[in-house]
Design an enzyme around this catalytic site. Sequence first.
Site, PDB file in Angstrom:
ATOM      1  N   ALA A  16       0.824  -1.215   0.000  1.00 60.78           N
ATOM      2  CA  ALA A  16       0.000   0.000   0.000  1.00 60.78           C
ATOM      3  C   ALA A  16       0.858   1.264   0.000  1.00 60.78           C
ATOM      4  CB  ALA A  16      -0.923   0.009   1.214  1.00 60.78           C
ATOM      5  N   TYR A  27       9.775   1.319  -9.589  1.00 63.53           N
ATOM      6  CA  TYR A  27      10.515   2.187  -8.661  1.00 63.53           C
ATOM      7  C   TYR A  27      11.990   2.204  -9.075  1.00 63.53           C
ATOM      8  CZ  TYR A  27      12.466   4.054  -4.334  1.00 63.53           C
ATOM      9  OH  TYR A  27      13.134   4.821  -3.419  1.00 63.53           O
ATOM     10  N   GLU A  60      17.068  -3.457   3.240  1.00 66.28           N
ATOM     11  CA  GLU A  60      16.334  -3.292   1.968  1.00 66.28           C
ATOM     12  C   GLU A  60      17.305  -3.258   0.788  1.00 66.28           C
ATOM     13  OE1 GLU A  60      12.982  -2.877   1.375  1.00 66.28           O
ATOM     14  OE2 GLU A  60      12.098  -2.106   3.226  1.00 66.28           O
ATOM     15  N   ASP A  98      11.716   6.158   4.798  1.00 67.30           N
ATOM     16  CA  ASP A  98      10.763   5.291   5.500  1.00 67.30           C
ATOM     17  C   ASP A  98      11.324   4.848   6.846  1.00 67.30           C
ATOM     18  OD1 ASP A  98       9.539   5.569   3.089  1.00 67.30           O
ATOM     19  OD2 ASP A  98       9.895   3.512   2.423  1.00 67.30           O
TER      20      ASP A  98
HETATM   21  C1  GLA Z   1       9.612   4.290  -1.122  1.00 70.58           C
HETATM   22  C2  GLA Z   1      11.077   4.223  -0.697  1.00 70.58           C
HETATM   23  C3  GLA Z   1      11.531   5.553  -0.117  1.00 70.58           C
HETATM   24  C4  GLA Z   1      11.181   6.706  -1.046  1.00 70.58           C
HETATM   25  C5  GLA Z   1       9.738   6.626  -1.521  1.00 70.58           C
HETATM   26  C6  GLA Z   1       9.423   7.640  -2.579  1.00 70.58           C
HETATM   27  O1  GLA Z   1       8.798   4.458  -0.001  1.00 70.58           O
HETATM   28  O2  GLA Z   1      11.273   3.207   0.250  1.00 70.58           O
HETATM   29  O3  GLA Z   1      12.897   5.505   0.164  1.00 70.58           O
HETATM   30  O4  GLA Z   1      12.077   6.785  -2.119  1.00 70.58           O
HETATM   31  O5  GLA Z   1       9.403   5.343  -2.031  1.00 70.58           O
HETATM   32  O6  GLA Z   1       9.438   8.909  -2.037  1.00 70.58           O
END
Ligand code: GLA
Length: 354
Positions: free
Chosen positions: A116, A214, A153, A165
Amino acid sequence: MTLAANFEDTFGHPPAAIAAVPGRVNLIGEHTDYNGGAVLPAAIERRVQIALRPNDGNVIAIKSTRFDDRVKRPVGDPKRQSWTDYAVGALWKAEALGWHTGGTDLFIDSDVPDGAGVSSSAALITAILRAAADLAMVSVDPVAIAQHARAVENDYIGMPCGIMDQMAVGLLSPGSALALDTSDLRYDVIDIPADWTFAVIHSGIRRELADGRYKARFEECQQTSDALGTDALCLLDADQMEALSALPANLQKRARYVTSEHARTLEATTAMRKGDRATFARLMNESHRSYAVDFEASTPEIDELIADAVKTGAHGARLTGGGFGGCIVALLESDDAAEWIDDFIARHPGTWQV
Ligand code: GLA
């Protein structure tokens, strides 16, 4: 049942350490965190709780309230494209840090939805690292925990994320936002004004962070930074801006997005400190437009949700998180929020409040 009781029921002995970590929503500042820019995430009311205890074997036994089965994986097992990878990766890191060795019994109770864009994985990894550090009786600064969690990660999962995050979930509790400068990790925790409510609504479109899109944006930003000789695409100087015009059109657009998003985030942070909701809302709307047009990280369905949110009274709205699905975040007047959210969800089948 409490977390400890659940653990004991599953494994036949009490836990040795427990931890609880919230999910997060990013209010503004997307894809700036691996480009040396600013971000402004906030904690959500949902959280991941974990309980763990070392066992005598060489196995990680994982039970989650979400699934019936108990999963067993060998210590140090390579990733398998399973949700349990985050737990195995976090314990791999804890072992590398000398906080923990051998097998583990792990119980997870979470209401943070995955897929999500609200950082369920960062919350799980952070909770496990925090519990492991407690168990080892080492006191670790939350910024260091965030760096280790990001490394899980990046190095174990293979997801090239920034540090937003991990910093957000490790430092915030609901009601506050994190003004973070990702170039030096300086940060400030800001109280969200009481009459501002940020509604987080799932678009109904699931996204997987680990998916290729991404990464594709991350790589375009890297390519642009390499071509311009910088490691902070958000902070281009006048000469670099000029050199940008010689690069392919897609790279120019990505750079236009991240540099403007960084500027918007700084301005929005000032607006939040001053309680200036109109400015904050305008910046959210501009952020979404640039995310869709220049970064090409939205979808037509999400653009429609954003347009409808603003048309029906949200002060500002934007797609939040890594892009291509997941949640929208809308800024509302606190007194009107509950009714607005109910109406919005009723009008858009498939959406739900996070
Ligand atoms: C994900 C990544 C973050 C950031 C966002 C976009 O949540 O884990 O590090 O790059 O996308 O802002």
